[in-house]
Design a protein around this motif. Structure first.
Motif, short mmCIF file in Angstrom:
data_model
loop_
_atom_site.label_atom_id
_atom_site.label_comp_id
_atom_site.label_asym_id
_atom_site.label_seq_id
_atom_site.Cartn_x
_atom_site.Cartn_y
_atom_site.Cartn_z
N TRP A 160 72.26 50.91 14.20
CA TRP A 160 70.96 52.20 14.88
C TRP A 160 70.18 52.14 15.40
CZ3 TRP A 160 68.00 53.90 9.98
CH2 TRP A 160 67.20 54.51 10.41
N VAL A 161 69.88 52.70 16.50
CA VAL A 161 68.67 52.28 17.00
C VAL A 161 67.90 53.38 16.95
CG1 VAL A 161 67.57 51.92 19.65
CG2 VAL A 161 70.24 50.92 19.27
N LYS A 162 66.61 53.20 16.27
CA LYS A 162 66.14 53.40 15.79
C LYS A 162 64.95 54.42 16.84
CE LYS A 162 65.30 51.24 11.61
NZ LYS A 162 64.61 50.82 10.52
N GLN A 163 64.21 55.61 17.19
CA GLN A 163 64.00 56.60 17.82
C GLN A 163 62.68 57.11 17.04
OE1 GLN A 163 66.95 58.05 20.06
NE2 GLN A 163 66.35 57.42 21.11
N THR A 164 61.69 57.64 17.73
CA THR A 164 60.63 57.73 17.69
C THR A 164 60.65 58.96 17.69
OG1 THR A 164 59.21 57.72 19.79
CG2 THR A 164 58.32 55.91 18.18
N VAL A 165 59.85 60.31 17.88
CA VAL A 165 59.91 61.93 17.61
C VAL A 165 60.02 61.82 19.00
CG1 VAL A 165 58.73 62.73 15.47
CG2 VAL A 165 57.30 62.31 17.41
N ASN A 166 58.68 61.46 20.07
CA ASN A 166 59.13 61.16 21.59
C ASN A 166 60.34 60.30 21.91
OD1 ASN A 166 56.31 62.81 21.60
ND2 ASN A 166 55.77 60.65 20.92
N ARG A 167 61.32 60.02 21.65
CA ARG A 167 62.52 59.23 21.35
C ARG A 167 62.17 58.33 22.24
NH1 ARG A 167 65.97 62.35 19.11
NH2 ARG A 167 68.25 60.95 20.70
N ARG A 168 61.27 57.52 21.82
CA ARG A 168 60.95 55.86 22.24
C ARG A 168 61.71 55.79 21.25
NH1 ARG A 168 54.78 56.00 25.24
NH2 ARG A 168 55.67 57.82 26.73
N MET A 169 61.74 53.63 21.27
CA MET A 169 62.40 53.07 20.61
C MET A 169 61.06 52.95 19.36
SD MET A 169 63.85 49.12 21.41
CE MET A 169 65.40 49.70 22.51
N ALA A 170 61.79 52.47 18.16
CA ALA A 170 60.72 52.69 17.51
C ALA A 170 60.66 51.74 16.75
CB ALA A 170 61.26 54.23 16.49
N LYS A 171 59.86 50.28 17.02
CA LYS A 171 60.07 48.82 16.53
C LYS A 171 59.16 48.61 15.26
CE LYS A 171 59.41 47.62 21.33
NZ LYS A 171 58.68 46.55 22.70
N GLY A 172 59.84 48.07 14.74
CA GLY A 172 58.79 47.67 13.06
C GLY A 172 59.05 46.10 13.18
#
Length: 305
Positions: free
Chosen positions: A212-224
């Motif tokens: 599962w590649v996590k994304q932000t609401v702007n469809r960018r990669m959501a790094k944690g």
């Protein structure tokens, strides 16, 4: 004697005149001293000493007035600061009440899917034997609350659920719940080996994994957060035991999910859709489920429902 007296009186008069001229003719006065002026051209040592003492007194008096004024200002500020927390507390209380009302509204407005089967229970003490006697499942999905190993595991991220030691997860009677079918286990980085051990212990063989590649609401990669690298994905291991369950399909979907990151520990909806596509009309069980995991035709067991 008369001459001496006359001279003495004359000297006294001169002293008086000198003193008078020092206080008026030279412009040095008590008012001037109060204005922190120290000018003094008096020729008499006694007059100089007297004016110097007066100047010091005037300075002290002026300083006293300044301190009194400053003290009054500080007192007013302290009073304002003492009132501020009360106002903040009252505003927070009001906000909390509003939040509580909103939460209550959310609970009242929340409607579980019509055909879901939620079971609120402690998975460690739940009567799994009775459930296994009623139903054998084609798919078991779990997101174990893995116990993190480091001393500061969250690295600034608050963990909002109870963690379980590996030995507790091992004790789950998974083999009783399914004789044929799939298991999907969400795993964290330092628990891959343990997850494979669990599969073997429960009678499953590893067959695939889903990223599962996590994304932000702007469809960018959501790094944690991560220990060495920032994490922007999660992995779900797939195991299989026995024969394919009825209606099982092959070569469906994809092993990569691009989906928006939501609440803490909340997994993507796409995984459920993929499972239902893999085994249509199957018997599905989720362990360690939450309210947001409830889904039609799924049995969901967890203590946070």
């Amino acid at each position: 004697m008369a001459l001496f007296d006359e001279v003495t009186m004359t000297d006294s008069g001169n002293d008086s005149e000198s003193g008078h001229s020092s206080s008026t003719g030279n412009g040095v006065s008590i008012n001037t001293l109060n204005n922190r002026s120290t000018g003094n051209n008096a020729s008499s040592p006694s007059a100089f000493a007297s004016l110097t003492a007066g100047g010091r007194l005037a300075k002290l008096l002026a300083r006293e007035q300044e301190l009194i004024k400053t003290l009054e200002e500080l007192t007013r500020e302290i009073e304002l600061l003492e009132k501020a927390p009360e106002e903040d507390d009252s505003s927070k209380a009001g906000a909390a009440e509003e939040d509580g009302d909103d939460e209550g509204d959310d609970l009242e407005e929340f409607e579980a899917p019509e055909w879901c089967v939620p079971i609120k229970a402690n998975v460690m003490t739940y009567d799994w034997d009775s459930l296994a006697a009623e139903c054998q499942f084609d798919v078991i999905l779990m997101d174990p609350p893995w116990q993190l190993a480091t001393h500061a595991p969250t690295r600034g991220v608050a963990i909002a659920y109870q963690q379980l030691p590996d030995i507790c997860i091992e004790e789950l009677p998974v083999p009783k719940l399914s004789s044929n079918g799939f298991i999907f286990i969400w795993v964290i980085n330092n628990k891959y080996a343990k997850a494979f051990d669990l599969m073997r212990k429960w009678g499953y063989s590893y067959v695939d994994d889903i990223t599962w590649v996590k994304q932000t609401v702007n469809r960018r990669m959501a790094k944690g957060h991560g220990y060495y690298l920032q994490h922007a994905k999660e992995t779900c291991l797939v195991g299989k035991k026995g024969e394919d369950p009825p209606n099982c399909r092959h070569s469906i979907g994809s092993d990569v999910i691009f989906s928006e990151r939501r609440g803490q520990s909340q997994k993507p909806e796409e995984l459920y859709e993929m499972i239902e596509e893999l085994v249509p009309n199957g018997r599905y069980l989720e362990i360690f489920g939450r309210k947001n995991n409830l889904r039609d035709y799924w049995v969901t067991v967890g203590n946070e429902l």
